[in-house]
Design an enzyme around this catalytic site. Structure first.
Site, mmCIF file in Angstrom:
data_model
loop_
_atom_site.group_PDB
_atom_site.id
_atom_site.type_symbol
_atom_site.label_atom_id
_atom_site.label_comp_id
_atom_site.label_asym_id
_atom_site.label_seq_id
_atom_site.Cartn_x
_atom_site.Cartn_y
_atom_site.Cartn_z
ATOM 1 N N LYS A 53 20.079 -7.130 24.364
ATOM 2 C CA LYS A 53 21.197 -8.027 24.558
ATOM 3 C C LYS A 53 20.862 -9.449 25.445
ATOM 4 O O LYS A 53 21.039 -10.475 25.092
ATOM 5 C CB LYS A 53 22.620 -7.460 25.168
ATOM 6 C CG LYS A 53 23.365 -6.720 24.094
ATOM 7 C CD LYS A 53 24.490 -5.943 24.995
ATOM 8 C CE LYS A 53 25.020 -4.741 23.810
ATOM 9 N NZ LYS A 53 26.007 -3.943 24.434
ATOM 10 N N GLN A 97 27.980 -2.108 30.180
ATOM 11 C CA GLN A 97 27.589 -1.495 29.114
ATOM 12 C C GLN A 97 28.145 0.256 29.336
ATOM 13 O O GLN A 97 28.274 0.677 30.274
ATOM 14 C CB GLN A 97 26.015 -1.229 29.163
ATOM 15 C CG GLN A 97 25.348 -0.447 28.209
ATOM 16 C CD GLN A 97 25.568 -1.038 26.784
ATOM 17 O OE1 GLN A 97 25.781 -2.243 26.671
ATOM 18 N NE2 GLN A 97 25.300 -0.196 25.718
ATOM 19 N N ASP A 120 33.612 -7.942 24.959
ATOM 20 C CA ASP A 120 33.558 -6.733 24.266
ATOM 21 C C ASP A 120 34.667 -6.485 23.423
ATOM 22 O O ASP A 120 34.714 -5.508 22.584
ATOM 23 C CB ASP A 120 33.353 -5.802 25.117
ATOM 24 C CG ASP A 120 31.879 -5.031 25.157
ATOM 25 O OD1 ASP A 120 31.340 -5.017 24.012
ATOM 26 O OD2 ASP A 120 31.453 -4.377 26.057
HETATM 27 N N1 GUN Z 1 27.966 1.239 24.407
HETATM 28 C C1 GUN Z 1 27.743 1.350 22.879
HETATM 29 N N2 GUN Z 1 28.199 0.343 22.183
HETATM 30 C C2 GUN Z 1 28.714 -0.613 23.027
HETATM 31 C C3 GUN Z 1 29.415 -1.690 23.010
HETATM 32 O O1 GUN Z 1 29.729 -2.411 21.866
HETATM 33 N N3 GUN Z 1 29.829 -2.494 24.220
HETATM 34 C C4 GUN Z 1 29.371 -1.841 25.585
HETATM 35 N N4 GUN Z 1 29.953 -2.606 26.513
HETATM 36 N N5 GUN Z 1 29.014 -0.627 25.711
HETATM 37 C C5 GUN Z 1 28.533 -0.033 24.351
#
Ligand code: GUN
Length: 295
Positions: A53, A97, A120
Protein backbone atom coordinates in the site's frame (compact mmCIF):
# COMPACT_ATOMS: atom_id res chain seq x y z
CA UNK A 1 -14.33 -23.90 -23.85
CA UNK A 2 -11.06 -22.47 -22.55
CA UNK A 3 -11.52 -19.27 -20.63
CA UNK A 4 -9.83 -16.01 -21.35
CA UNK A 5 -7.76 -15.05 -18.30
CA UNK A 6 -8.60 -11.61 -16.87
CA UNK A 7 -5.35 -9.70 -16.36
CA UNK A 8 -5.99 -7.90 -13.09
CA UNK A 9 -2.48 -6.50 -13.05
CA UNK A 10 -2.99 -4.79 -16.41
CA UNK A 11 -6.44 -3.42 -15.51
CA UNK A 12 -5.05 -2.16 -12.17
CA UNK A 13 -2.07 -0.56 -13.96
CA UNK A 14 -4.43 1.30 -16.32
CA UNK A 15 -6.49 2.60 -13.40
CA UNK A 16 -3.39 3.58 -11.42
CA UNK A 17 -2.05 5.53 -14.41
CA UNK A 18 -5.41 7.36 -14.60
CA UNK A 19 -5.20 8.12 -10.86
CA UNK A 20 -1.58 9.29 -11.09
CA UNK A 21 -2.55 11.76 -13.80
CA UNK A 22 -5.45 12.97 -11.64
CA UNK A 23 -3.14 13.40 -8.63
CA UNK A 24 -0.80 15.53 -10.74
CA UNK A 25 -3.72 17.77 -11.72
CA UNK A 26 -4.77 18.06 -8.07
CA UNK A 27 -1.22 18.96 -7.03
CA UNK A 28 -1.26 21.80 -9.57
CA UNK A 29 -4.18 23.17 -7.53
CA UNK A 30 -2.28 22.72 -4.25
CA UNK A 31 -4.11 19.53 -3.21
CA UNK A 32 -1.96 16.54 -2.16
CA UNK A 33 -4.05 13.43 -1.38
CA UNK A 34 -2.82 11.80 1.84
CA UNK A 35 -3.34 8.35 3.36
CA UNK A 36 -2.71 7.44 7.00
CA UNK A 37 -1.67 3.81 7.39
CA UNK A 38 -1.72 2.00 10.73
CA UNK A 39 -0.30 -1.48 11.25
CA UNK A 40 -0.35 -3.00 14.73
CA UNK A 41 1.89 -6.01 15.39
CA UNK A 42 4.10 -8.11 13.17
CA UNK A 43 1.81 -10.46 11.22
CA UNK A 44 3.81 -11.32 8.08
CA UNK A 45 0.92 -11.16 5.61
CA UNK A 46 -0.30 -7.81 7.03
CA UNK A 47 3.22 -6.38 6.84
CA UNK A 48 3.48 -7.31 3.19
CA UNK A 49 0.01 -5.82 2.41
CA UNK A 50 0.90 -2.54 4.14
CA UNK A 51 4.26 -2.36 2.34
CA UNK A 52 2.42 -2.80 -0.96
CA UNK A 53 0.00 0.00 0.00
CA UNK A 54 2.89 2.36 0.86
CA UNK A 55 4.61 1.59 -2.44
CA UNK A 56 1.39 2.11 -4.41
CA UNK A 57 0.86 5.52 -2.74
CA UNK A 58 4.39 6.57 -3.61
CA UNK A 59 4.00 5.50 -7.24
CA UNK A 60 0.70 7.40 -7.56
CA UNK A 61 2.12 10.56 -5.95
CA UNK A 62 -0.09 10.16 -2.85
CA UNK A 63 1.40 11.22 0.50
CA UNK A 64 1.41 8.39 3.06
CA UNK A 65 1.82 8.67 6.81
CA UNK A 66 3.04 5.21 7.86
CA UNK A 67 2.59 4.10 11.45
CA UNK A 68 3.89 0.77 12.75
CA UNK A 69 2.79 0.03 16.30
CA UNK A 70 3.99 -2.73 18.63
CA UNK A 71 1.89 -5.89 19.01
CA UNK A 72 1.11 -4.94 22.65
CA UNK A 73 -0.23 -1.47 21.76
CA UNK A 74 -3.19 -0.50 23.96
CA UNK A 75 -6.69 0.42 22.82
CA UNK A 76 -6.18 3.99 24.11
CA UNK A 77 -2.93 4.43 22.20
CA UNK A 78 -4.49 3.24 18.95
CA UNK A 79 -7.62 5.35 19.46
CA UNK A 80 -5.37 8.35 20.13
CA UNK A 81 -3.58 7.86 16.81
CA UNK A 82 -6.89 7.55 14.92
CA UNK A 83 -8.13 10.75 16.59
CA UNK A 84 -4.92 12.57 15.63
CA UNK A 85 -5.38 11.47 11.99
CA UNK A 86 -9.07 12.48 12.07
CA UNK A 87 -7.92 16.02 12.82
CA UNK A 88 -4.96 16.13 10.41
CA UNK A 89 -5.86 18.07 7.22
CA UNK A 90 -3.00 16.38 5.29
CA UNK A 91 -4.70 13.00 5.80
CA UNK A 92 -7.73 12.28 3.60
CA UNK A 93 -7.95 8.55 4.26
CA UNK A 94 -7.28 6.39 7.32
CA UNK A 95 -6.56 2.68 6.99
CA UNK A 96 -6.15 0.45 10.03
CA UNK A 97 -4.85 -2.88 8.75
CA UNK A 98 -6.91 -5.86 9.94
CA UNK A 99 -6.79 -8.20 11.76
CA UNK A 100 -5.86 -6.39 14.98
CA UNK A 101 -4.26 -8.06 18.03
CA UNK A 102 -6.75 -9.57 20.45
CA UNK A 103 -6.44 -6.91 23.18
CA UNK A 104 -7.88 -4.40 20.67
CA UNK A 105 -11.62 -3.92 20.17
CA UNK A 106 -11.75 -3.78 16.38
CA UNK A 107 -15.33 -2.52 16.09
CA UNK A 108 -14.56 0.40 18.44
CA UNK A 109 -11.49 1.39 16.37
CA UNK A 110 -13.39 1.29 13.06
CA UNK A 111 -16.19 3.36 14.62
CA UNK A 112 -13.66 6.00 15.71
CA UNK A 113 -12.54 6.71 12.13
CA UNK A 114 -14.15 9.87 10.73
CA UNK A 115 -16.58 8.56 8.05
CA UNK A 116 -15.27 11.36 5.77
CA UNK A 117 -11.86 9.58 5.88
CA UNK A 118 -13.12 5.98 5.85
CA UNK A 119 -11.35 4.90 2.64
CA UNK A 120 -11.66 1.22 3.65
CA UNK A 121 -15.46 1.57 3.70
CA UNK A 122 -15.71 -0.43 6.96
CA UNK A 123 -17.36 2.24 9.17
CA UNK A 124 -21.05 1.46 9.87
CA UNK A 125 -21.97 4.82 8.28
CA UNK A 126 -20.21 3.79 5.03
CA UNK A 127 -21.83 0.35 5.17
CA UNK A 128 -25.25 1.93 5.69
CA UNK A 129 -24.78 4.32 2.76
CA UNK A 130 -23.71 1.42 0.54
CA UNK A 131 -26.77 -0.67 1.46
CA UNK A 132 -29.06 2.31 0.84
CA UNK A 133 -27.40 3.06 -2.50
CA UNK A 134 -26.17 6.47 -1.33
CA UNK A 135 -22.83 8.02 -2.31
CA UNK A 136 -19.99 7.00 0.02
CA UNK A 137 -16.79 4.99 0.21
CA UNK A 138 -17.13 1.46 -1.11
CA UNK A 139 -14.93 -1.27 0.40
CA UNK A 140 -11.89 -1.86 -1.80
CA UNK A 141 -11.92 -5.57 -2.61
CA UNK A 142 -15.60 -5.86 -3.64
CA UNK A 143 -15.38 -2.53 -5.49
CA UNK A 144 -12.29 -3.91 -7.28
CA UNK A 145 -14.23 -7.03 -8.27
CA UNK A 146 -17.01 -4.91 -9.81
CA UNK A 147 -14.45 -2.80 -11.69
CA UNK A 148 -12.73 -5.95 -13.01
CA UNK A 149 -16.05 -7.27 -14.33
CA UNK A 150 -17.05 -3.98 -15.94
CA UNK A 151 -13.64 -3.30 -17.47
CA UNK A 152 -13.59 -6.87 -18.87
CA UNK A 153 -16.87 -6.20 -20.69
CA UNK A 154 -19.00 -8.52 -18.52
CA UNK A 155 -22.71 -7.64 -18.38
CA UNK A 156 -23.74 -7.56 -14.73
CA UNK A 157 -27.25 -6.26 -15.41
CA UNK A 158 -29.73 -9.15 -15.18
CA UNK A 159 -26.98 -11.74 -14.56
CA UNK A 160 -27.34 -14.34 -11.85
CA UNK A 161 -24.31 -13.89 -9.57
CA UNK A 162 -23.53 -16.56 -7.00
CA UNK A 163 -21.17 -15.41 -4.25
CA UNK A 164 -19.47 -18.09 -2.15
CA UNK A 165 -18.63 -16.47 1.19
CA UNK A 166 -20.41 -14.00 3.48
CA UNK A 167 -17.59 -12.03 5.11
CA UNK A 168 -18.03 -8.39 6.10
CA UNK A 169 -15.06 -7.48 3.85
CA UNK A 170 -16.11 -9.25 0.63
CA UNK A 171 -19.28 -11.39 0.44
CA UNK A 172 -21.80 -9.14 2.20
CA UNK A 173 -20.71 -5.85 0.56
CA UNK A 174 -20.47 -7.45 -2.89
CA UNK A 175 -24.03 -8.74 -2.65
CA UNK A 176 -25.22 -5.26 -1.66
CA UNK A 177 -23.30 -3.52 -4.43
CA UNK A 178 -24.51 -5.91 -7.15
CA UNK A 179 -28.23 -5.72 -6.29
CA UNK A 180 -28.33 -1.91 -6.42
CA UNK A 181 -30.80 -0.43 -8.87
CA UNK A 182 -28.20 1.39 -10.94
CA UNK A 183 -25.93 1.11 -13.94
CA UNK A 184 -23.20 -1.50 -13.53
CA UNK A 185 -25.33 -3.47 -11.03
CA UNK A 186 -28.94 -4.76 -11.28
CA UNK A 187 -27.84 -8.38 -10.80
CA UNK A 188 -29.77 -11.22 -9.20
CA UNK A 189 -27.58 -12.36 -6.32
CA UNK A 190 -27.37 -15.58 -4.33
CA UNK A 191 -25.04 -15.64 -1.31
CA UNK A 192 -23.75 -19.09 -0.30
CA UNK A 193 -21.74 -19.92 2.83
CA UNK A 194 -20.49 -22.73 5.03
CA UNK A 195 -24.03 -23.78 6.01
CA UNK A 196 -25.38 -23.81 2.44
CA UNK A 197 -26.84 -27.19 1.45
CA UNK A 198 -25.60 -28.52 -1.92
CA UNK A 199 -23.36 -25.60 -2.87
CA UNK A 200 -22.85 -26.97 -6.41
CA UNK A 201 -26.61 -26.82 -7.12
CA UNK A 202 -26.41 -23.05 -6.61
CA UNK A 203 -23.10 -22.33 -8.37
CA UNK A 204 -24.18 -24.32 -11.45
CA UNK A 205 -27.04 -21.82 -11.96
CA UNK A 206 -24.65 -18.87 -12.02
CA UNK A 207 -23.68 -16.66 -14.94
CA UNK A 208 -21.01 -15.21 -12.65
CA UNK A 209 -19.42 -17.10 -9.73
CA UNK A 210 -17.45 -15.11 -7.16
CA UNK A 211 -15.39 -17.27 -4.80
CA UNK A 212 -14.59 -15.58 -1.50
CA UNK A 213 -14.58 -18.47 0.94
CA UNK A 214 -10.94 -18.36 2.05
CA UNK A 215 -10.32 -22.05 1.32
CA UNK A 216 -8.46 -23.58 -1.66
CA UNK A 217 -10.43 -25.73 -4.13
CA UNK A 218 -13.82 -24.58 -2.84
CA UNK A 219 -14.95 -24.13 -6.45
CA UNK A 220 -14.26 -27.04 -8.81
CA UNK A 221 -15.08 -27.57 -12.50
CA UNK A 222 -18.20 -29.67 -11.87
CA UNK A 223 -19.71 -26.67 -10.03
CA UNK A 224 -19.51 -24.33 -13.03
CA UNK A 225 -21.93 -23.82 -15.93
CA UNK A 226 -20.30 -23.83 -19.38
CA UNK A 227 -19.26 -20.30 -20.30
CA UNK A 228 -19.69 -18.80 -16.82
CA UNK A 229 -17.48 -15.96 -15.58
CA UNK A 230 -15.41 -16.97 -12.53
CA UNK A 231 -13.83 -14.44 -10.15
CA UNK A 232 -11.48 -15.77 -7.47
CA UNK A 233 -11.07 -13.53 -4.42
CA UNK A 234 -9.23 -16.18 -2.38
CA UNK A 235 -5.65 -15.59 -1.20
CA UNK A 236 -4.48 -18.76 0.55
CA UNK A 237 -0.94 -19.70 1.50
CA UNK A 238 -0.45 -23.34 0.52
CA UNK A 239 2.65 -25.24 1.67
CA UNK A 240 5.03 -25.84 -1.24
CA UNK A 241 8.53 -27.16 -0.55
CA UNK A 242 9.65 -26.28 -4.10
CA UNK A 243 9.24 -22.56 -3.32
CA UNK A 244 11.92 -20.51 -1.57
CA UNK A 245 9.39 -19.14 0.93
CA UNK A 246 8.00 -22.65 1.56
CA UNK A 247 4.54 -21.69 0.31
CA UNK A 248 2.70 -20.52 -2.78
CA UNK A 249 -0.44 -18.45 -3.18
CA UNK A 250 -3.61 -20.24 -4.24
CA UNK A 251 -7.12 -18.92 -4.73
CA UNK A 252 -10.40 -20.61 -3.81
CA UNK A 253 -10.90 -21.94 -7.35
CA UNK A 254 -9.39 -25.03 -8.99
CA UNK A 255 -7.99 -22.75 -11.71
CA UNK A 256 -6.67 -25.22 -14.30
CA UNK A 257 -9.84 -27.35 -14.41
CA UNK A 258 -12.33 -24.47 -14.15
CA UNK A 259 -10.48 -22.62 -16.91
CA UNK A 260 -11.60 -25.35 -19.34
CA UNK A 261 -15.26 -24.60 -18.65
CA UNK A 262 -15.52 -20.88 -17.96
CA UNK A 263 -15.52 -18.04 -20.50
CA UNK A 264 -13.54 -15.63 -18.31
CA UNK A 265 -11.53 -16.34 -15.16
CA UNK A 266 -9.22 -14.44 -12.80
CA UNK A 267 -5.88 -15.96 -11.74
CA UNK A 268 -4.33 -15.88 -8.25
CA UNK A 269 -2.07 -14.01 -7.98
CA UNK A 270 -2.63 -11.31 -10.60
CA UNK A 271 -6.44 -11.15 -10.60
CA UNK A 272 -8.44 -9.40 -7.88
CA UNK A 273 -5.39 -8.69 -5.66
CA UNK A 274 -3.93 -5.72 -7.59
CA UNK A 275 -7.40 -4.15 -7.77
CA UNK A 276 -7.84 -3.91 -3.99
CA UNK A 277 -4.99 -1.43 -3.53
CA UNK A 278 -6.03 0.42 -6.68
CA UNK A 279 -9.48 1.07 -5.20
CA UNK A 280 -7.85 2.28 -1.97
CA UNK A 281 -5.92 4.86 -4.01
CA UNK A 282 -9.17 5.74 -5.81
CA UNK A 283 -11.02 6.30 -2.51
CA UNK A 284 -8.16 8.42 -1.15
CA UNK A 285 -8.19 10.67 -4.23
CA UNK A 286 -12.01 10.96 -4.04
CA UNK A 287 -11.72 11.90 -0.35
CA UNK A 288 -9.14 14.60 -1.12
CA UNK A 289 -11.44 16.03 -3.81
CA UNK A 290 -14.36 15.99 -1.38
CA UNK A 291 -12.31 17.77 1.32
CA UNK A 292 -11.42 20.43 -1.27
CA UNK A 293 -15.11 20.93 -2.11
CA UNK A 294 -14.65 19.55 -5.63
CA UNK A 295 -17.35 16.86 -5.37
N1 GUN B 1 -7.08 -7.01 5.89
C1 GUN B 1 -7.40 -7.77 4.81
N2 GUN B 1 -8.00 -7.01 3.87
C2 GUN B 1 -8.06 -5.75 4.36
C3 GUN B 1 -8.56 -4.53 3.84
O1 GUN B 1 -9.09 -4.43 2.73
N3 GUN B 1 -8.42 -3.45 4.65
C4 GUN B 1 -7.87 -3.54 5.88
N4 GUN B 1 -7.79 -2.43 6.61
N5 GUN B 1 -7.39 -4.65 6.39
C5 GUN B 1 -7.49 -5.75 5.63
Amino acid sequence: MTAQVIDGKAIAATMRAELKAEVETLKDRGIVPGLGLILVGDDAASQSYVRAKERACEEAGIYSDDNRLAADTSQDELMGLVERMNGDPKIHGILVQLPLPKQINEAEVLLAIDPAKDVDGFHPVSVGRMVLGQAGFLPCTPHGVVQLLLRSGVTIEGAHVVIVGRSNIVGKPLANMLIQKKEGANATVTVCHTRTKDLARHTRQADIVIAAAGRPNTVTADMIKDGAVVIDVGVNRVEDATKKKGYRLAGDVDFEAVREKASLITPVPGGVGPMTITMLLYNTVESAKMAAGML
